[in-house]
Design a protein around this motif. Structure first.
Motif, short mmCIF file in Angstrom:
data_model
loop_
_atom_site.label_atom_id
_atom_site.label_comp_id
_atom_site.label_asym_id
_atom_site.label_seq_id
_atom_site.Cartn_x
_atom_site.Cartn_y
_atom_site.Cartn_z
N ILE A 4 -16.00 31.71 -29.81
CA ILE A 4 -17.29 31.25 -29.33
C ILE A 4 -17.81 30.26 -30.36
O ILE A 4 -17.93 30.59 -31.55
CB ILE A 4 -18.30 32.41 -29.19
CG1 ILE A 4 -17.76 33.49 -28.24
CG2 ILE A 4 -19.65 31.89 -28.68
CD1 ILE A 4 -18.63 34.75 -28.19
N TYR A 5 -18.10 29.04 -29.93
CA TYR A 5 -18.54 27.98 -30.84
C TYR A 5 -19.96 27.52 -30.47
O TYR A 5 -20.35 27.54 -29.31
CB TYR A 5 -17.61 26.78 -30.75
CG TYR A 5 -16.18 27.05 -31.20
CD1 TYR A 5 -15.76 26.70 -32.47
CD2 TYR A 5 -15.28 27.67 -30.33
CE1 TYR A 5 -14.46 26.95 -32.89
CE2 TYR A 5 -13.98 27.93 -30.73
CZ TYR A 5 -13.57 27.58 -32.01
OH TYR A 5 -12.28 27.83 -32.41
N SER A 6 -20.70 27.11 -31.49
CA SER A 6 -22.05 26.60 -31.24
C SER A 6 -22.44 25.61 -32.32
O SER A 6 -22.14 25.80 -33.50
CB SER A 6 -23.06 27.75 -31.22
OG SER A 6 -24.38 27.26 -31.04
N VAL A 50 -23.91 34.99 -33.09
CA VAL A 50 -24.17 35.33 -31.69
C VAL A 50 -25.53 36.02 -31.55
O VAL A 50 -26.16 35.94 -30.48
CB VAL A 50 -23.05 36.25 -31.12
CG1 VAL A 50 -21.75 35.48 -30.95
CG2 VAL A 50 -22.83 37.48 -31.99
N ILE A 66 -24.15 29.17 -21.64
CA ILE A 66 -22.83 29.36 -22.23
C ILE A 66 -21.80 28.68 -21.35
O ILE A 66 -21.74 28.93 -20.14
CB ILE A 66 -22.46 30.85 -22.36
CG1 ILE A 66 -23.61 31.65 -22.99
CG2 ILE A 66 -21.16 31.01 -23.13
CD1 ILE A 66 -23.89 31.32 -24.42
N ILE A 112 -18.10 28.21 -20.01
CA ILE A 112 -16.86 28.98 -19.92
C ILE A 112 -15.84 28.20 -19.09
O ILE A 112 -16.20 27.32 -18.31
CB ILE A 112 -17.08 30.38 -19.28
CG1 ILE A 112 -17.61 30.24 -17.85
CG2 ILE A 112 -18.05 31.20 -20.12
CD1 ILE A 112 -17.70 31.57 -17.11
N GLY A 127 -12.90 35.00 -21.55
CA GLY A 127 -14.14 34.62 -22.22
C GLY A 127 -15.25 35.64 -22.00
O GLY A 127 -16.00 35.96 -22.92
N LEU A 174 -17.41 37.82 -24.70
CA LEU A 174 -18.88 37.88 -24.74
C LEU A 174 -19.36 39.33 -24.72
O LEU A 174 -20.36 39.67 -25.38
CB LEU A 174 -19.46 37.12 -23.55
CG LEU A 174 -19.30 35.59 -23.57
CD1 LEU A 174 -19.76 34.99 -22.25
CD2 LEU A 174 -20.05 34.97 -24.74
N ALA A 201 -23.70 27.39 -26.41
CA ALA A 201 -22.44 27.90 -26.97
C ALA A 201 -21.32 27.62 -25.97
O ALA A 201 -21.55 27.50 -24.76
CB ALA A 201 -22.54 29.39 -27.26
N LEU A 213 -17.10 28.68 -25.06
CA LEU A 213 -15.88 29.45 -25.29
C LEU A 213 -14.71 28.47 -25.25
O LEU A 213 -14.51 27.78 -24.25
CB LEU A 213 -15.71 30.52 -24.21
CG LEU A 213 -16.72 31.67 -24.33
CD1 LEU A 213 -17.04 32.25 -22.98
CD2 LEU A 213 -16.17 32.75 -25.25
N SER A 227 -15.78 29.04 -35.61
CA SER A 227 -16.40 29.77 -34.51
C SER A 227 -17.45 30.73 -35.06
O SER A 227 -17.39 31.16 -36.22
CB SER A 227 -15.34 30.56 -33.73
OG SER A 227 -14.81 31.62 -34.52
N HIS A 271 -14.98 35.42 -32.80
CA HIS A 271 -13.65 35.22 -32.22
C HIS A 271 -12.90 36.53 -32.05
O HIS A 271 -13.28 37.55 -32.63
CB HIS A 271 -12.82 34.24 -33.07
CG HIS A 271 -12.58 34.73 -34.48
ND1 HIS A 271 -13.38 34.33 -35.52
CD2 HIS A 271 -11.66 35.55 -35.01
CE1 HIS A 271 -12.96 34.90 -36.64
NE2 HIS A 271 -11.91 35.66 -36.35
#
Length: 285
Positions: A121-123, A129, A138, A140, A150, A154, A201, A203, A220, A223
């Motif tokens: 998960i990247y942001s 998170v 989000i 996906i 994904g 989550l 965010a 995935l 990330s 992960h």
């Protein structure tokens, strides 16, 4: 008459020699072609197999390998099932199962395991998170197996809860609880790094992350860990169902796990492709 007779015999001999030569050349060409294994791949996996194809280890096993790029996963699986590609190297076990479920008349067969790449998960907006706010969007993947994977991540991150019977083709409709009222945007998985700035965010699979200069273990905000819960995300080599017992194709699995090949992979991809050398029964349980 005698000279004419000899001329006729001579012509027949020449024709026979020419025909035999063409036939021999044709057969040798076919054999040369059949001895070469065409591997379809994409992204960093393509680079790995291009390296493997030129390696001394491939020569030692008597394998001639040609690598072909097909960037669309569904088309790559179809080309493999149709025989246009002999073996493919790009997909996880769940992606493979999803494809076979949707293509029952043109199935694939798994040859062996290769590695696990943690999904992340990247942001660009949040460092954890826990910081993701109510109503966040989000992104996906729009392919079934990656989307399901994904959503499971989550859930593990504590953002949502899924139905108890959630499977490898589960969707957002199978979300039981969404306390932060998260919104989901479906994207082509290959565009993940490019949409980071547009959503809260994303995935992103590791192959795609690497192409976008992202490192799953350091970039990330959350992960996958390597444990029993992620075994269905192990990558495999696959071929058409009719070729599942092909001895040369099975050698590719052994080739992938050669020590020098693994050293190359570890060094080039910073340890993000974690080797998994397991029998297929490990995945089938």
């Amino acid at each position: 008459m005698k000279k004419s007779y000899l001329w006729i015999i001579g012509i027949i001999v020449v024709i026979a020699v020419v025909v035999f030569g063409i036939h021999s050349y044709s057969n040798s060409s076919k054999n040369a072609k059949s001895d070469t294994i065409t591997i379809g791949s994409q992204g960093s996996d393509l680079e790995i197999w291009q390296h493997i194809a030129k390696s001394d280890e491939a020569k030692d096993l008597g394998l001639k390998i040609k690598v072909k790029q097909i960037t669309d996963g569904v088309q790559l699986n179809k080309a493999t099932a149709d025989g246009d590609v002999d073996v493919n190297a790009f997909q996880s076990w769940t992606y493979y199962l999803a494809y076979n479920k949707q293509n029952k008349k043109n199935k694939l067969a798994a040859l062996g395991t290769t590695y696990l790449e943690p999904l992340g998960i990247y942001s660009k907006k949040y460092n954890s998170v826990k910081d993701i706010p109510d109503g966040a969007t989000i992104a996906i993947a729009n392919n079934p197996s990656q989307a399901a994977r994904g959503l499971l991540l989550l859930q593990k991150a504590g953002l949502i809860t899924l139905n108890d019977d959630f499977g490898y083709l589960g969707t957002v409709n199978d979300i039981k609880s969404n306390p932060k009222n998260l919104k989901f945007k479906e994207i082509d998985d290959t565009t993940g790094p490019r949409v980071l700035k547009d959503v809260d965010a994303v995935l992103i699979s590791n192959t795609v992350a690497l192409e976008g200069n992202l490192h799953v273990l350091t970039d990330s905000i959350y992960h996958e860990k390597v444990d029993q819960s992620t075994k269905e995300n192990i990558n495999i080599l696959a071929t058409s169902a009719k070729n599942k017992n092909n001895a040369s194709y099975k050698k590719l699995v052994k080739l992938y796990h050669e020590k020098s090949i693994q050293k190359y992979i570890k060094d080039k991809y910073y340890g993000t492709k974690i080797e998994v050398k397991k029998p297929l029964s490990y995945l089938e349980k």
